[in-house]
Design a protein around this motif. Structure first.
Motif, PDB file in Angstrom:
ATOM      1  N   MET A   1     -18.157 -27.016 -34.930  1.00  0.00           N
ATOM      2  CA  MET A   1     -17.317 -28.092 -35.401  1.00  0.00           C
ATOM      3  C   MET A   1     -18.188 -29.308 -35.718  1.00  0.00           C
ATOM      4  O   MET A   1     -19.169 -29.553 -35.044  1.00  0.00           O
ATOM      5  CB  MET A   1     -16.296 -28.488 -34.348  1.00  0.00           C
ATOM      6  N   ASP A   2     -17.771 -30.063 -36.707  1.00  0.00           N
ATOM      7  CA  ASP A   2     -18.512 -31.268 -37.051  1.00  0.00           C
ATOM      8  C   ASP A   2     -18.052 -32.432 -36.178  1.00  0.00           C
ATOM      9  O   ASP A   2     -17.061 -32.350 -35.452  1.00  0.00           O
ATOM     10  CB  ASP A   2     -18.388 -31.590 -38.537  1.00  0.00           C
ATOM     11  N   LYS A   3     -18.784 -33.532 -36.244  1.00  0.00           N
ATOM     12  CA  LYS A   3     -18.499 -34.685 -35.381  1.00  0.00           C
ATOM     13  C   LYS A   3     -17.110 -35.267 -35.642  1.00  0.00           C
ATOM     14  O   LYS A   3     -16.424 -35.662 -34.706  1.00  0.00           O
ATOM     15  CB  LYS A   3     -19.551 -35.769 -35.601  1.00  0.00           C
ATOM     16  N   GLY A   4     -16.689 -35.321 -36.908  1.00  0.00           N
ATOM     17  CA  GLY A   4     -15.374 -35.861 -37.239  1.00  0.00           C
ATOM     18  C   GLY A   4     -14.251 -35.080 -36.581  1.00  0.00           C
ATOM     19  O   GLY A   4     -13.285 -35.649 -36.068  1.00  0.00           O
ATOM     20  N   THR A   5     -14.379 -33.748 -36.592  1.00  0.00           N
ATOM     21  CA  THR A   5     -13.371 -32.898 -35.960  1.00  0.00           C
ATOM     22  C   THR A   5     -13.302 -33.156 -34.465  1.00  0.00           C
ATOM     23  O   THR A   5     -12.216 -33.275 -33.890  1.00  0.00           O
ATOM     24  CB  THR A   5     -13.689 -31.410 -36.215  1.00  0.00           C
ATOM     25  N   ILE A   6     -14.450 -33.278 -33.838  1.00  0.00           N
ATOM     26  CA  ILE A   6     -14.495 -33.509 -32.393  1.00  0.00           C
ATOM     27  C   ILE A   6     -13.879 -34.862 -32.048  1.00  0.00           C
ATOM     28  O   ILE A   6     -13.062 -34.969 -31.127  1.00  0.00           O
ATOM     29  CB  ILE A   6     -15.941 -33.398 -31.873  1.00  0.00           C
ATOM     30  N   VAL A   7     -14.231 -35.889 -32.809  1.00  0.00           N
ATOM     31  CA  VAL A   7     -13.691 -37.230 -32.540  1.00  0.00           C
ATOM     32  C   VAL A   7     -12.177 -37.253 -32.731  1.00  0.00           C
ATOM     33  O   VAL A   7     -11.442 -37.767 -31.886  1.00  0.00           O
ATOM     34  CB  VAL A   7     -14.370 -38.279 -33.444  1.00  0.00           C
ATOM     35  N   ARG A   8     -11.679 -36.675 -33.846  1.00  0.00           N
ATOM     36  CA  ARG A   8     -10.232 -36.666 -34.087  1.00  0.00           C
ATOM     37  C   ARG A   8      -9.501 -35.873 -33.017  1.00  0.00           C
ATOM     38  O   ARG A   8      -8.414 -36.255 -32.571  1.00  0.00           O
ATOM     39  CB  ARG A   8      -9.936 -36.091 -35.474  1.00  0.00           C
ATOM     40  N   THR A   9     -10.083 -34.771 -32.566  1.00  0.00           N
ATOM     41  CA  THR A   9      -9.460 -33.962 -31.523  1.00  0.00           C
ATOM     42  C   THR A   9      -9.411 -34.728 -30.203  1.00  0.00           C
ATOM     43  O   THR A   9      -8.392 -34.706 -29.504  1.00  0.00           O
ATOM     44  CB  THR A   9     -10.219 -32.632 -31.345  1.00  0.00           C
TER      45      THR A   9
ATOM     46  N   VAL B   1      -9.408 -38.046 -29.811  1.00  0.00           N
ATOM     47  CA  VAL B   1      -8.440 -39.141 -29.946  1.00  0.00           C
ATOM     48  C   VAL B   1      -7.016 -38.608 -29.787  1.00  0.00           C
ATOM     49  O   VAL B   1      -6.183 -39.208 -29.102  1.00  0.00           O
ATOM     50  CB  VAL B   1      -8.619 -39.877 -31.289  1.00  0.00           C
ATOM     51  N   LEU B   2      -6.738 -37.468 -30.399  1.00  0.00           N
ATOM     52  CA  LEU B   2      -5.410 -36.873 -30.256  1.00  0.00           C
ATOM     53  C   LEU B   2      -5.143 -36.479 -28.809  1.00  0.00           C
ATOM     54  O   LEU B   2      -4.045 -36.701 -28.291  1.00  0.00           O
ATOM     55  CB  LEU B   2      -5.270 -35.652 -31.177  1.00  0.00           C
ATOM     56  N   LEU B   3      -6.125 -35.921 -28.123  1.00  0.00           N
ATOM     57  CA  LEU B   3      -5.967 -35.543 -26.722  1.00  0.00           C
ATOM     58  C   LEU B   3      -5.676 -36.769 -25.853  1.00  0.00           C
ATOM     59  O   LEU B   3      -4.776 -36.741 -25.006  1.00  0.00           O
ATOM     60  CB  LEU B   3      -7.213 -34.816 -26.220  1.00  0.00           C
ATOM     61  N   ILE B   4      -6.397 -37.860 -26.076  1.00  0.00           N
ATOM     62  CA  ILE B   4      -6.157 -39.095 -25.327  1.00  0.00           C
ATOM     63  C   ILE B   4      -4.752 -39.624 -25.600  1.00  0.00           C
ATOM     64  O   ILE B   4      -4.052 -40.060 -24.686  1.00  0.00           O
ATOM     65  CB  ILE B   4      -7.225 -40.148 -25.672  1.00  0.00           C
ATOM     66  N   ALA B   5      -4.329 -39.572 -26.862  1.00  0.00           N
ATOM     67  CA  ALA B   5      -2.984 -40.039 -27.204  1.00  0.00           C
ATOM     68  C   ALA B   5      -1.919 -39.197 -26.521  1.00  0.00           C
ATOM     69  O   ALA B   5      -0.909 -39.731 -26.036  1.00  0.00           O
ATOM     70  CB  ALA B   5      -2.793 -40.006 -28.717  1.00  0.00           C
ATOM     71  N   LEU B   6      -2.118 -37.892 -26.480  1.00  0.00           N
ATOM     72  CA  LEU B   6      -1.135 -37.024 -25.832  1.00  0.00           C
ATOM     73  C   LEU B   6      -1.084 -37.254 -24.324  1.00  0.00           C
ATOM     74  O   LEU B   6      -0.007 -37.251 -23.724  1.00  0.00           O
ATOM     75  CB  LEU B   6      -1.440 -35.558 -26.153  1.00  0.00           C
ATOM     76  N   ILE B   7      -2.241 -37.468 -23.701  1.00  0.00           N
ATOM     77  CA  ILE B   7      -2.271 -37.779 -22.268  1.00  0.00           C
ATOM     78  C   ILE B   7      -1.561 -39.109 -22.014  1.00  0.00           C
ATOM     79  O   ILE B   7      -0.771 -39.241 -21.069  1.00  0.00           O
ATOM     80  CB  ILE B   7      -3.722 -37.813 -21.743  1.00  0.00           C
TER      81      ILE B   7
ATOM     82  N   VAL C   1       2.925 -45.941 -31.070  1.00  0.00           N
ATOM     83  CA  VAL C   1       2.084 -46.215 -32.239  1.00  0.00           C
ATOM     84  C   VAL C   1       0.751 -45.480 -32.122  1.00  0.00           C
ATOM     85  O   VAL C   1       0.288 -44.850 -33.074  1.00  0.00           O
ATOM     86  CB  VAL C   1       1.867 -47.734 -32.411  1.00  0.00           C
ATOM     87  N   PHE C   2       0.135 -45.527 -30.953  1.00  0.00           N
ATOM     88  CA  PHE C   2      -1.139 -44.856 -30.734  1.00  0.00           C
ATOM     89  C   PHE C   2      -1.017 -43.353 -30.972  1.00  0.00           C
ATOM     90  O   PHE C   2      -1.837 -42.751 -31.666  1.00  0.00           O
ATOM     91  CB  PHE C   2      -1.624 -45.150 -29.309  1.00  0.00           C
ATOM     92  N   THR C   3       0.017 -42.752 -30.419  1.00  0.00           N
ATOM     93  CA  THR C   3       0.228 -41.312 -30.588  1.00  0.00           C
ATOM     94  C   THR C   3       0.509 -40.960 -32.045  1.00  0.00           C
ATOM     95  O   THR C   3      -0.035 -39.985 -32.579  1.00  0.00           O
ATOM     96  CB  THR C   3       1.396 -40.835 -29.700  1.00  0.00           C
ATOM     97  N   THR C   4       1.325 -41.747 -32.705  1.00  0.00           N
ATOM     98  CA  THR C   4       1.674 -41.480 -34.101  1.00  0.00           C
ATOM     99  C   THR C   4       0.447 -41.568 -35.004  1.00  0.00           C
ATOM    100  O   THR C   4       0.207 -40.680 -35.828  1.00  0.00           O
ATOM    101  CB  THR C   4       2.759 -42.458 -34.583  1.00  0.00           C
ATOM    102  N   VAL C   5      -0.338 -42.609 -34.842  1.00  0.00           N
ATOM    103  CA  VAL C   5      -1.531 -42.778 -35.672  1.00  0.00           C
ATOM    104  C   VAL C   5      -2.535 -41.655 -35.416  1.00  0.00           C
ATOM    105  O   VAL C   5      -3.079 -41.069 -36.357  1.00  0.00           O
ATOM    106  CB  VAL C   5      -2.170 -44.161 -35.435  1.00  0.00           C
ATOM    107  N   ALA C   6      -2.759 -41.325 -34.151  1.00  0.00           N
ATOM    108  CA  ALA C   6      -3.706 -40.254 -33.816  1.00  0.00           C
ATOM    109  C   ALA C   6      -3.243 -38.914 -34.380  1.00  0.00           C
ATOM    110  O   ALA C   6      -4.039 -38.143 -34.924  1.00  0.00           O
ATOM    111  CB  ALA C   6      -3.886 -40.153 -32.298  1.00  0.00           C
ATOM    112  N   ALA C   7      -1.962 -38.635 -34.285  1.00  0.00           N
ATOM    113  CA  ALA C   7      -1.429 -37.369 -34.805  1.00  0.00           C
ATOM    114  C   ALA C   7      -1.530 -37.317 -36.322  1.00  0.00           C
ATOM    115  O   ALA C   7      -1.902 -36.278 -36.898  1.00  0.00           O
ATOM    116  CB  ALA C   7       0.026 -37.189 -34.366  1.00  0.00           C
TER     117      ALA C   7
END
Length: 90
Positions: free
Chosen positions: A1-9, A11-17, A43-49
Motif C-alpha cells: 500500500m502507498d502512504k496515502g492509502t495508509i494515512v486515509r485508512t 484517519v478513517l479508523l480514528i474517526a470510527l473509534i 463532521v470528523f467522521t463524515t469528512v474522513a469517510a
C-alpha cells in the motif's frame, strides 16, 4: 500500500473509534457542551469517510493489478527513483 492509502485508512479508523466512544457517552474530546461534541464527532467522521471513499486506494489484488497496468501505460503518476549515479557539481 502507498502512504496515502495508509494515512486515509488511519484517519478513517480514528474517526470510527471517535464515533464509537461518542455513541457510548465516553468523551473523546474534553468539551462540556454535549451537542458541540457530537457535531464535531459527526463532521470528523463524515469528512474522513468521504475522503477514504473518494480516493482510489488500490487495496485489493485486483486494485494492485489495475494500478500496475495504469503505471505501465503511463496513465498515472509514477514515483521517480532518485538516481545517485549522476554526479552533482560541488
Amino acid at each position: 500500500m502507498d502512504k496515502g492509502t495508509i494515512v486515509r485508512t488511519l484517519v478513517l479508523l480514528i474517526a470510527l473509534i471517535n464515533q464509537l466512544l461518542t455513541l457510548y457517552n465516553k468523551s473523546p474530546l474534553p468539551l462540556d457542551d454535549e451537542q458541540l461534541e457530537q457535531f464535531v464527532s459527526m463532521v470528523f467522521t463524515t469528512v474522513a469517510a468521504m475522503i477514504a471513499w473518494y480516493k482510489n486506494n488500490y487495496v485489493t489484488k485486483k486494485g494492485h493489478k489495475q494500478k500496475q497496468l495504469l503505471e505501465e501505460e503511463k496513465l498515472t503518476k509514477v514515483k521517480k527513483n532518485n538516481d545517485k549515479s549522476c554526479s552533482s557539481p560541488k
